[in-house]
Design a protein around this motif. Structure first.
Motif, short mmCIF file in Angstrom:
data_model
loop_
_atom_site.label_atom_id
_atom_site.label_comp_id
_atom_site.label_asym_id
_atom_site.label_seq_id
_atom_site.Cartn_x
_atom_site.Cartn_y
_atom_site.Cartn_z
N LYS A 1 14.64 -19.56 22.25
CA LYS A 1 16.08 -19.76 22.22
C LYS A 1 16.68 -19.97 23.60
N GLU A 2 16.12 -19.32 24.61
CA GLU A 2 16.66 -19.42 25.96
C GLU A 2 16.67 -20.84 26.50
N VAL A 3 15.74 -21.68 26.02
CA VAL A 3 15.66 -23.06 26.50
C VAL A 3 16.96 -23.81 26.21
N GLN B 1 19.82 -22.84 26.52
CA GLN B 1 20.86 -22.49 27.48
C GLN B 1 20.59 -23.05 28.88
N TRP B 2 19.42 -23.67 29.08
CA TRP B 2 19.09 -24.19 30.40
C TRP B 2 19.91 -25.43 30.71
N PRO B 3 20.36 -25.61 31.96
CA PRO B 3 21.12 -26.81 32.34
C PRO B 3 20.30 -28.08 32.11
N ALA B 4 20.92 -29.09 31.53
CA ALA B 4 20.31 -30.40 31.31
C ALA B 4 19.17 -30.35 30.30
N ILE B 5 18.15 -29.51 30.56
CA ILE B 5 17.00 -29.43 29.67
C ILE B 5 17.43 -28.95 28.29
N GLY B 6 18.32 -27.95 28.25
CA GLY B 6 18.82 -27.44 26.98
C GLY B 6 19.56 -28.51 26.19
N PHE B 7 20.35 -29.31 26.89
CA PHE B 7 21.10 -30.39 26.24
C PHE B 7 20.16 -31.42 25.64
N MET B 8 19.14 -31.81 26.41
CA MET B 8 18.18 -32.79 25.90
C MET B 8 17.35 -32.21 24.76
N ALA B 9 17.07 -30.93 24.84
CA ALA B 9 16.30 -30.28 23.77
C ALA B 9 17.07 -30.32 22.46
N LYS B 10 18.37 -30.08 22.54
CA LYS B 10 19.19 -30.11 21.33
C LYS B 10 19.27 -31.51 20.74
N LEU B 11 19.40 -32.51 21.61
CA LEU B 11 19.42 -33.89 21.13
C LEU B 11 18.07 -34.27 20.52
N GLY B 12 17.01 -33.63 21.00
CA GLY B 12 15.69 -33.90 20.47
C GLY B 12 15.38 -33.11 19.21
N ARG B 13 16.41 -32.50 18.62
CA ARG B 13 16.28 -31.77 17.35
C ARG B 13 15.29 -30.61 17.46
N THR B 14 15.25 -29.97 18.62
CA THR B 14 14.35 -28.83 18.84
C THR B 14 14.71 -27.66 17.93
N VAL B 15 13.70 -27.00 17.42
CA VAL B 15 13.90 -25.78 16.63
C VAL B 15 13.83 -24.60 17.60
N PHE B 16 14.91 -23.88 17.76
CA PHE B 16 14.94 -22.75 18.68
C PHE B 16 14.62 -21.45 17.94
N GLY C 1 3.38 -18.82 23.58
CA GLY C 1 4.67 -18.16 23.65
C GLY C 1 5.31 -18.22 25.02
N THR C 2 4.57 -18.68 26.03
CA THR C 2 5.08 -18.80 27.40
C THR C 2 4.17 -19.76 28.16
N SER C 3 4.57 -20.14 29.37
CA SER C 3 3.76 -21.04 30.17
C SER C 3 2.87 -20.24 31.13
N ASN C 4 1.89 -20.93 31.75
CA ASN C 4 0.99 -20.26 32.69
C ASN C 4 0.63 -21.19 33.84
#
Length: 288
Positions: free
Chosen positions: A110-112, A114-129, A161-164
């Motif tokens: 879900k935090e993604v 709220q990220w600047p720019a990336i969050g906006f593009m994620a929403k346009l990309g129909r991301t499931v949060f 669940g996270t990056s490495n």
């Protein structure tokens, strides 16, 4: 890795960073966003889902070129729709790469959003949060099943669940793969395709273990400084291995399916970063 070696890599990275290249790529990426993203949003508002998906994929493919990413793709994308794609996760660059390779929406924390720019593009990309807390697990599973089964849209899931740091695969969370228990409208099991991503070369030269963290984004790294570093570090090669699709029925349990995906992806990642990529039946394809 020892501290002196890490400091040496950091000094070398600073020396190789080209601010002019970073500036050109940054400006190009912003212009590309301003050109394509409003059109994607307009198509989405008009309910033109197929056109929206096509333009979104065009956006990611253009982004790959602008950011100087060279893709080497082995294997083929599962032709069935919907498909649940399962991949390892090292960086926000994974999103750009996978968006250019497969037609699917992302599943992100879900935090993604709220990220600047990336969050906006994620929403346009129909991301499931999704929420990390387990009390939301059932609700999130139902939302993903709706997108997969009712809408017929493929999804991309990062079960770590996270990056490495890009050198290994963290343990997969089987709860995230519970959606694989869903059945398609005709009763067939949902296809699950493992995908491994490996950051292997910089400007055509093999990238050592100490270099991959400069492209991977994890821990408490700050996004903007990291992105600026990436933009000025030359041409990055990312190897994408599309492994054969499987189903839950082949393994009998969610945990067994999760273990299979982790093993296949983990082994392929290690082989690729060591310069011995997995030998898939399909011919290698180079994009970008």
């Amino acid at each position: 890795m020892s501290v002196p070696a890490l400091l040496s890599d950091e000094c070398e990275t600073r020396a190789m960073h080209a601010p002019v290249t970073a500036a050109f790529r940054f400006v190009g990426f912003i212009l590309w966003i301003l050109l394509v993203v409003p059109a994607v949003g307009g198509l989405d508002l008009c309910g033109l889902v197929r056109a929206c998906r096509w333009l979104a994929r065009l956006f990611w493919r253009g982004s790959v070129r602008i950011l100087g990413i060279h893709l080497v793709i082995r294997g083929t994308v599962c032709p069935d729709r919907p498909t649940l794609f399962v991949a390892n996760h090292a960086s926000y660059l994974d999103i750009v790469v996978l968006g250019a390779v497969v037609k699917a929406a992302f599943v992100a924390k879900k935090e993604v959003g709220q990220w600047p720019a990336i969050g906006f593009m994620a929403k346009l990309g129909r991301t499931v949060f999704i929420e990390r807390r387990s009390r939301h697990a059932k609700e999130q599973k139902n939302e993903m099943i709706t997108r997969l089964i009712s809408v017929g849209e493929s999804l991309i899931l990062f079960p770590e669940g996270t990056s490495n740091d890009g050198n290994r695969v963290l343990p997969f969370k089987s709860a995230l793969l519970s959606v694989a228990e869903a059945r398609l409208p005709d009763g067939r099991p949902l296809p699950v395709q493992p995908i491994s991503l490996a950051y292997t070369h910089l400007d055509g030269l093999p990238m050592g273990r100490g270099w991959r963290p400069f492209f991977a984004w994890y821990g408490d790294m700050e996004l903007i400084p990291h992105l600026w570093s990436v933009l000025g570090l030359g041409h990055l090669t990312v190897e994408v291995d599309l492994h054969p699709a499987v189903t839950l029925d082949q393994f009998g349990s969610r945990k067994a399916l999760t273990a299979h995906c982790q093993t296949v992806i983990g082994d392929a990642l290690v082989s690729a970063v060591c310069g011995c990529p997995p030998k898939l039946a399909e011919k290698s394809v180079t994009v970008g």
